[in-house]
Motif scaffolding. Structure first.
Motif, PDB file in Angstrom:
ATOM      1  N   SER A  11       0.820  -1.214   0.000  1.00  0.00           N
ATOM      2  CA  SER A  11       0.000   0.000   0.000  1.00  0.00           C
ATOM      3  C   SER A  11       0.851   1.260   0.000  1.00  0.00           C
ATOM      4  N   ASP A  12       1.969   1.207   0.705  1.00  0.00           N
ATOM      5  CA  ASP A  12       2.872   2.356   0.721  1.00  0.00           C
ATOM      6  C   ASP A  12       3.356   2.675  -0.687  1.00  0.00           C
ATOM      7  N   ALA A  13       3.681   1.627  -1.449  1.00  0.00           N
ATOM      8  CA  ALA A  13       4.124   1.821  -2.831  1.00  0.00           C
ATOM      9  C   ALA A  13       2.973   2.281  -3.716  1.00  0.00           C
ATOM     10  N   ILE A  14       1.810   1.687  -3.523  1.00  0.00           N
ATOM     11  CA  ILE A  14       0.632   2.039  -4.326  1.00  0.00           C
ATOM     12  C   ILE A  14       0.260   3.502  -4.118  1.00  0.00           C
ATOM     13  N   GLY A  15       0.374   3.965  -2.896  1.00  0.00           N
ATOM     14  CA  GLY A  15       0.026   5.352  -2.590  1.00  0.00           C
ATOM     15  C   GLY A  15       0.931   6.359  -3.271  1.00  0.00           C
ATOM     16  N   LYS A  16       2.105   5.908  -3.726  1.00  0.00           N
ATOM     17  CA  LYS A  16       3.042   6.800  -4.414  1.00  0.00           C
ATOM     18  C   LYS A  16       2.793   6.839  -5.921  1.00  0.00           C
ATOM     19  N   GLY A  17       1.736   6.155  -6.363  1.00  0.00           N
ATOM     20  CA  GLY A  17       1.349   6.217  -7.770  1.00  0.00           C
ATOM     21  C   GLY A  17       2.271   5.504  -8.719  1.00  0.00           C
ATOM     22  N   ALA A  18       2.982   4.485  -8.232  1.00  0.00           N
ATOM     23  CA  ALA A  18       4.004   3.846  -9.063  1.00  0.00           C
ATOM     24  C   ALA A  18       3.480   2.702  -9.938  1.00  0.00           C
ATOM     25  N   LEU A  19       2.178   2.460  -9.941  1.00  0.00           N
ATOM     26  CA  LEU A  19       1.575   1.484 -10.861  1.00  0.00           C
ATOM     27  C   LEU A  19       0.511   2.213 -11.681  1.00  0.00           C
ATOM     28  N   PRO A  20       0.937   3.137 -12.524  1.00  0.00           N
ATOM     29  CA  PRO A  20      -0.001   4.056 -13.168  1.00  0.00           C
ATOM     30  C   PRO A  20      -0.955   3.431 -14.168  1.00  0.00           C
ATOM     31  N   GLN A  21      -0.635   2.224 -14.679  1.00  0.00           N
ATOM     32  CA  GLN A  21      -1.488   1.617 -15.708  1.00  0.00           C
ATOM     33  C   GLN A  21      -2.210   0.363 -15.240  1.00  0.00           C
ATOM     34  N   LEU A  22      -2.063  -0.018 -13.976  1.00  0.00           N
ATOM     35  CA  LEU A  22      -2.651  -1.277 -13.511  1.00  0.00           C
ATOM     36  C   LEU A  22      -4.171  -1.234 -13.624  1.00  0.00           C
ATOM     37  N   ILE A  23      -4.743  -2.261 -14.278  1.00  0.00           N
ATOM     38  CA  ILE A  23      -6.196  -2.320 -14.426  1.00  0.00           C
ATOM     39  C   ILE A  23      -6.818  -3.510 -13.696  1.00  0.00           C
ATOM     40  N   VAL A  24      -6.009  -4.519 -13.352  1.00  0.00           N
ATOM     41  CA  VAL A  24      -6.522  -5.691 -12.630  1.00  0.00           C
ATOM     42  C   VAL A  24      -5.578  -6.018 -11.476  1.00  0.00           C
ATOM     43  N   LEU A  25      -6.137  -6.164 -10.275  1.00  0.00           N
ATOM     44  CA  LEU A  25      -5.361  -6.550  -9.094  1.00  0.00           C
ATOM     45  C   LEU A  25      -6.123  -7.625  -8.338  1.00  0.00           C
ATOM     46  N   SER A  26      -5.489  -8.774  -8.162  1.00  0.00           N
ATOM     47  CA  SER A  26      -6.100  -9.867  -7.408  1.00  0.00           C
ATOM     48  C   SER A  26      -5.332 -10.092  -6.110  1.00  0.00           C
ATOM     49  N   LEU A  27      -6.035  -9.907  -4.997  1.00  0.00           N
ATOM     50  CA  LEU A  27      -5.464 -10.131  -3.666  1.00  0.00           C
ATOM     51  C   LEU A  27      -6.255 -11.200  -2.921  1.00  0.00           C
ATOM     52  N   GLY A  28      -6.996 -12.018  -3.637  1.00  0.00           N
ATOM     53  CA  GLY A  28      -7.844 -13.020  -3.008  1.00  0.00           C
ATOM     54  C   GLY A  28      -7.064 -14.078  -2.248  1.00  0.00           C
ATOM     55  N   SER A  29      -7.640 -14.536  -1.128  1.00  0.00           N
ATOM     56  CA  SER A  29      -7.087 -15.643  -0.331  1.00  0.00           C
ATOM     57  C   SER A  29      -5.648 -15.391   0.089  1.00  0.00           C
ATOM     58  N   ASN A  30      -5.468 -14.353   0.912  1.00  0.00           N
ATOM     59  CA  ASN A  30      -4.128 -13.963   1.347  1.00  0.00           C
ATOM     60  C   ASN A  30      -4.041 -13.646   2.836  1.00  0.00           C
TER      61      ASN A  30
END
Length: 214
Positions: free
Chosen positions: A114-133
């Protein structure tokens, strides 16, 4: 020194360190000034290579791939910390889909990501799967905060099923969506029941935004 250090940080790609190494080799003065950056990059590259080997790829392939299918790879909190550092470095701007389902991320791993995501470093990501973790409320709260400041602004599909998210985490996430986070989200995969598809607050927000909740 500060200028060289800033340039060194900009060139410090843990997946493809040749750019910084080439720059540092231009002359002895530059090489000496960038010793700290070179040492840090070397250590980070070793960690990145280990992570890539674990998920069955190479650093070079990862640096150009649009899709990372890393389900069932045994990814844990420590791996997420390395992945977060890679993301933060700006090494994955091309990534469109990241599949991390059925791993062992837990709250701590999602906090790092989340710390990395909050810095906008995945600008083109359209699908994220975090299921069963084994993600709980703490992880989802950090994730929600990252989304609230503009993270994953291109995301269309998010999978969160099979985790351990309780009411507090769902409410925080729903409020973040209600405030406009993930503006392009169309599909949200959650568990059936009161802490997922039947959570009233989440249902209301998804209906208002025309997000498919299932």
């Amino acid at each position: 020194g500060d200028t060289l250090g800033n340039m060194g940080n900009q060139l410090a790609d843990p997946l493809w360190p040749v750019h910084l190494i080439s720059f540092a080799s231009t002359c002895n003065a530059v090489s000496a000034a960038l010793q700290t950056e070179l040492h840090s990059l070397k250590q980070m590259h070793i960690k990145a290579r280990c992570l890539c080997a674990k998920v069955g790829t190479t650093c070079r392939t990862m640096s150009v791939s649009a899709y990372a299918d890393w389900d069932h790879k045994g990814i844990d909190c420590a791996d997420c910390t390395v992945l977060a550092q890679i993301i933060t470095s700006g090494a994955l701007p091309q990534l469109l889909a990241l599949d991390l389902q059925d791993n062992n991320i837990s709250d701590s791993g999602l906090v790092a990501l989340s710390d990395a995501i909050g810095k906008g470093a995945l600008p083109q990501l359209i699908v994220l799967s975090l299921g069963s973790n084994r993600i709980g409320g703490g992880g989802l709260l950090s994730f929600s905060k990252a989304l609230a400041i503009g993270g994953l602004s291109q995301l269309v599909r998010l999978e969160l099923y099979g985790n351990q998210i309780a009411d507090t985490g769902i409410i925080a996430f729903a409020e973040t969506l209600g405030a406009g986070a993930l503006p392009l989200l169309k599909d949200l995969m959650m568990d059936d029941g009161p802490f997922g598809t039947e959570h009233m607050h989440l249902k209301v927000v998804c209906q208002a935004r025309d997000i498919s909740l299932r």
